[in-house]
Motif scaffolding. Sequence first.
Motif, PDB file in Angstrom:
ATOM      1  N   MET A 158       0.846  -1.192   0.000  1.00 40.29           N
ATOM      2  CA  MET A 158       0.000   0.000   0.000  1.00 40.29           C
ATOM      3  C   MET A 158       0.878   1.237   0.000  1.00 40.29           C
ATOM      4  SD  MET A 158      -2.969   1.197   2.669  1.00 40.29           S
ATOM      5  CE  MET A 158      -1.832   1.625   3.982  1.00 40.29           C
TER       6      MET A 158
ATOM      7  N   VAL B 246      -7.652   2.986  -4.101  1.00 38.17           N
ATOM      8  CA  VAL B 246      -8.622   2.631  -3.067  1.00 38.17           C
ATOM      9  C   VAL B 246      -9.170   3.862  -2.344  1.00 38.17           C
ATOM     10  CG1 VAL B 246      -7.639   0.335  -2.710  1.00 38.17           C
ATOM     11  CG2 VAL B 246      -6.819   2.252  -1.330  1.00 38.17           C
TER      12      VAL B 246
ATOM     13  N   ARG C 160      -7.968 -10.661  -1.930  1.00 37.35           N
ATOM     14  CA  ARG C 160      -8.642  -9.446  -2.367  1.00 37.35           C
ATOM     15  C   ARG C 160      -9.579  -8.998  -1.244  1.00 37.35           C
ATOM     16  NH1 ARG C 160     -10.571 -11.377  -8.471  1.00 37.35           N
ATOM     17  NH2 ARG C 160      -8.892 -12.916  -8.739  1.00 37.35           N
TER      18      ARG C 160
ATOM     19  N   SER D 257      -4.889  -7.318  -2.693  1.00 41.35           N
ATOM     20  CA  SER D 257      -4.405  -6.507  -1.574  1.00 41.35           C
ATOM     21  C   SER D 257      -3.088  -7.026  -1.018  1.00 41.35           C
ATOM     22  CB  SER D 257      -5.455  -6.470  -0.462  1.00 41.35           C
ATOM     23  OG  SER D 257      -6.657  -5.902  -0.911  1.00 41.35           O
TER      24      SER D 257
ATOM     25  N   ALA E 145      -3.611  -2.187   4.221  1.00 44.55           N
ATOM     26  CA  ALA E 145      -4.758  -2.126   3.325  1.00 44.55           C
ATOM     27  C   ALA E 145      -5.769  -1.121   3.852  1.00 44.55           C
ATOM     28  CB  ALA E 145      -5.416  -3.496   3.188  1.00 44.55           C
TER      29      ALA E 145
ATOM     30  N   VAL F 131      -9.635  -0.287   3.288  1.00 46.82           N
ATOM     31  CA  VAL F 131     -10.770  -0.996   2.712  1.00 46.82           C
ATOM     32  C   VAL F 131     -12.061  -0.257   3.052  1.00 46.82           C
ATOM     33  CG1 VAL F 131     -11.887  -3.235   2.408  1.00 46.82           C
ATOM     34  CG2 VAL F 131      -9.509  -3.139   3.207  1.00 46.82           C
TER      35      VAL F 131
END
Length: 228
Positions: free
Chosen positions: A34, A61, A136, A149, A162, A164
């Motif tokens: 990330m 994202v 994912r 991810s 991550a 989300v």
Amino acid sequence: GPTAGSHLRLFPTGTALPNASSINFDRGQTIANMAVVKLGSGGKIDIFNNSGQVDVLADVVGYYDDGTAGGDRYTALSPGRLLDSRDGTGTTATKWQAAQTRSVQITGQQGVPATGVSAVVLNVTVTGPTAGSHLRLFPTGTTLPNASSINFDAGQTIANGAVVKLGTGGKIDIFNNSGQVDVIADVVGYYSADGDVFTPLNPGRLLDSRDGTGTTATKWQAAQTRSV
């Protein structure tokens, strides 16, 4: 498909190349990370590859703005474990199977409020995978994306950050592509109407134990903690 061990550096277009890497990889390795990147000239970022040749994929994202678009603010938390398939925390005490999706409750867990939360920031770890695969992470109630991810090889233990977006019931879904794998997730923050405003910076190195930047010029020892 990298042809050599290398790293990428992500930075605002129109600024000088920094010495901060955003992702490091070995020859032949498929790996994800990330990255939060300040935008530069024309709303662009630059991506620099250090060595060899490599294909690069990027999935967006989220983004930060001046608040006029109605975005949410960030609240940091002390790391709290909300998922561990090894002992059944937040799920069943079994490995994810190939092509399996499980929902995980986020809101109301480990300091995340029960309502008003739009997205969560996680540290996700996989361990004991029986095959090379990827996870994912996506909002519950939405279709399976093609964005991974975290990527891993058989037998590898690896972690990744991550962000989300939350879905139905304040949950996220986690999909495993191949083989079997244990998944652990620790929450480190969330986005809501309250919280702190983010200010992006050009990448700047504040710690390097190789040369003593921000610490002593020595390796961390076993069971050692240092403040930075």
